[in-house]
Write a protein that holds these residues in place. Sequence first.
Motif, mmCIF file in Angstrom:
data_model
loop_
_atom_site.group_PDB
_atom_site.id
_atom_site.type_symbol
_atom_site.label_atom_id
_atom_site.label_comp_id
_atom_site.label_asym_id
_atom_site.label_seq_id
_atom_site.Cartn_x
_atom_site.Cartn_y
_atom_site.Cartn_z
ATOM 1 N N TYR A 418 1.154 -1.464 -0.025
ATOM 2 C CA TYR A 418 0.037 -0.082 0.213
ATOM 3 C C TYR A 418 1.159 1.288 -0.015
ATOM 4 O O TYR A 418 0.728 2.281 -0.326
ATOM 5 C CB TYR A 418 -1.209 -0.278 1.206
ATOM 6 N N ILE A 422 0.706 4.658 -1.912
ATOM 7 C CA ILE A 422 1.300 5.841 -1.819
ATOM 8 C C ILE A 422 1.630 6.752 -2.453
ATOM 9 O O ILE A 422 1.967 7.644 -2.561
ATOM 10 C CB ILE A 422 0.993 6.093 -0.150
ATOM 11 N N SER A 425 2.283 8.453 -5.236
ATOM 12 C CA SER A 425 1.320 9.676 -5.878
ATOM 13 C C SER A 425 1.708 10.980 -5.771
ATOM 14 O O SER A 425 1.590 11.524 -6.304
ATOM 15 C CB SER A 425 0.312 9.888 -4.504
ATOM 16 N N ILE A 486 -7.541 3.486 -4.902
ATOM 17 C CA ILE A 486 -5.937 4.895 -5.400
ATOM 18 C C ILE A 486 -5.758 4.913 -6.616
ATOM 19 O O ILE A 486 -5.805 6.154 -7.416
ATOM 20 C CB ILE A 486 -5.154 4.464 -4.752
ATOM 21 N N ILE A 515 -6.148 9.351 -0.168
ATOM 22 C CA ILE A 515 -4.711 8.555 -0.794
ATOM 23 C C ILE A 515 -4.462 7.113 0.311
ATOM 24 O O ILE A 515 -5.115 5.791 -0.038
ATOM 25 C CB ILE A 515 -4.024 8.834 -1.243
ATOM 26 N N SER A 516 -3.852 8.000 1.276
ATOM 27 C CA SER A 516 -3.249 7.354 2.228
ATOM 28 C C SER A 516 -4.156 6.199 2.981
ATOM 29 O O SER A 516 -3.664 5.478 3.881
ATOM 30 C CB SER A 516 -1.939 8.105 3.405
#
Length: 546
Positions: A418, A422, A425, A486, A515-516
């Motif tokens: 994950y 992130i 991004s 995401i 997003i996080s």
Amino acid sequence: MKHSMYKNLVTCAFPYANGEIHLGHLLEQIQADIWVRYLRLKGYSVIFLCADDAHGTAVMLKAKKMKISPNQLIHCMQKQHKNIFLKFSVFHDHYSSTHSKINKNLCSKIFNIILKKNFLKEKQIAQLYDIKLNMFLSDRFVKGTCPHCKSDNQYGDNCDVCGATYNATELLNVISQLSNSSPEIKFSNHIFFRLSIFSNFLKKWINSGVLQKSVLNKINEWVNSSLHSWNISRDHPYFGFKIPGYSDKFFYVWLDAPIGYISCFKELCNLRQDINFDEFWSLNSKHKLYHFIGKDIIYFHALFWPSILEGCNYRKPTKIFAHGYLTFKGIKLSKSKGSMISASQWLSHFDSDSLRYYFASKLSNTIEDIDMNLYDYAYKINADIVNNIINLASRNASFLEKYFDNILSNQFIESVLYKKFIDASVEIEDFFKDRKFSLVVQKIRNLADIANKYISQKQPWILIKNISNKNKVHNICSVGINLFKILMIFLKPIMPVLVSNAELFLNTSLMWKDISIPLLNHKINHFSCLYQRISFNDIDKFLEKI
């Protein structure tokens, strides 16, 4: 969080009001709209404006051919253009016309300012005259050989091949496009803007970072050579605004059209209380102004337009973003050149999001031309969107619905994976900011590959056969859905219709700031087909019709 210190005003070049919107227009509008959507997603305040370029001989002649008045024509075209842009998810805060009372008054005001400051001069010039039609010919109604590079089939104002600008009388082997005859040269008095007065200003301004490096050398070449005075008037018959103090002279469209950027904003100020005209257009404004344009009109935007603004003590553009031509089989798509695919033709066969994605996959921050290949378009949509990204949602949603009542796990088991998404991004943000949309698409595609590879390696379809693995399957599929979330956030500026449907499926609004934050113990909705494959038979049928 809103970045409230300044506002961003974004404009596109104004489509001409004598015909349909085509894919060439949409390339620029979609490029700007993606950028605007990204900025808003990040919390910036953005005003997105456009208008129809409503004046000129072409509008007058088109109206005459249709046996309607020019006013009727431009009203019809404005309504049609606005509707088409909406169908492609291009949402302007205000869409106006250069044929407005505010623009007329502003043109007269600016004319009087530059006249009073002695930035204008009047002189007699030679012009091309169609003796069959008894009218002077505007630049767009003559064609001939470029006097500089000798390329054939060029218009009377600038060369599409070498980029040179010139007077129509300099064209070689010139022919009237209206009567197919050789025009004569006649003399007429005209009003000129003394561009050379602004030479020092331009040398400093164009090298201040406002232009892309890919156009800077050419602009410097023009500035360092002799800057010719610019004819801002046109003779009767003509559809446009009459110049104050003259009975038979009209403002050239390349004067009143860019002034339309200002008047369009002024109209919006009259409709909204949260924006202030003087605060934005004053010489030392803190707000930002960005013009998206085609490379064929960089001369007007990088030389004439900032000089007019400087002469009137208005602020100048923060950046001018030029793009290349859209070509089809190597031929520039252009209404004036008779080679175009209209927006309505496109929508009769395909959807808008797919075109937005395809353009994004080809767009950079350079002026390189983009050649459109419809088979490549279909392949990208089918491979990238349907088989990869949508498949990621589909394959995980089926397990979540069948075994877990569409409720995501309350724990997240893949923090390293994950975090990789992130962290991506940050790079994607830089690509969006720099208008490197093809790199955004490439990064999204790579991340989707990683997400699908994760699911394939975990094999939930095998694990679920053993009841003791049920919790493990729940966690794996919940990871898959969160990775899909995401990807949808990254795609939101590019494919707004798809992402809107994905938000309904995910049962949440997709925001960049989230997003996080994974969705935990969250109920999603039933998965239904989010996107259809594009048939190559449909491509064949489309190509037969255009």
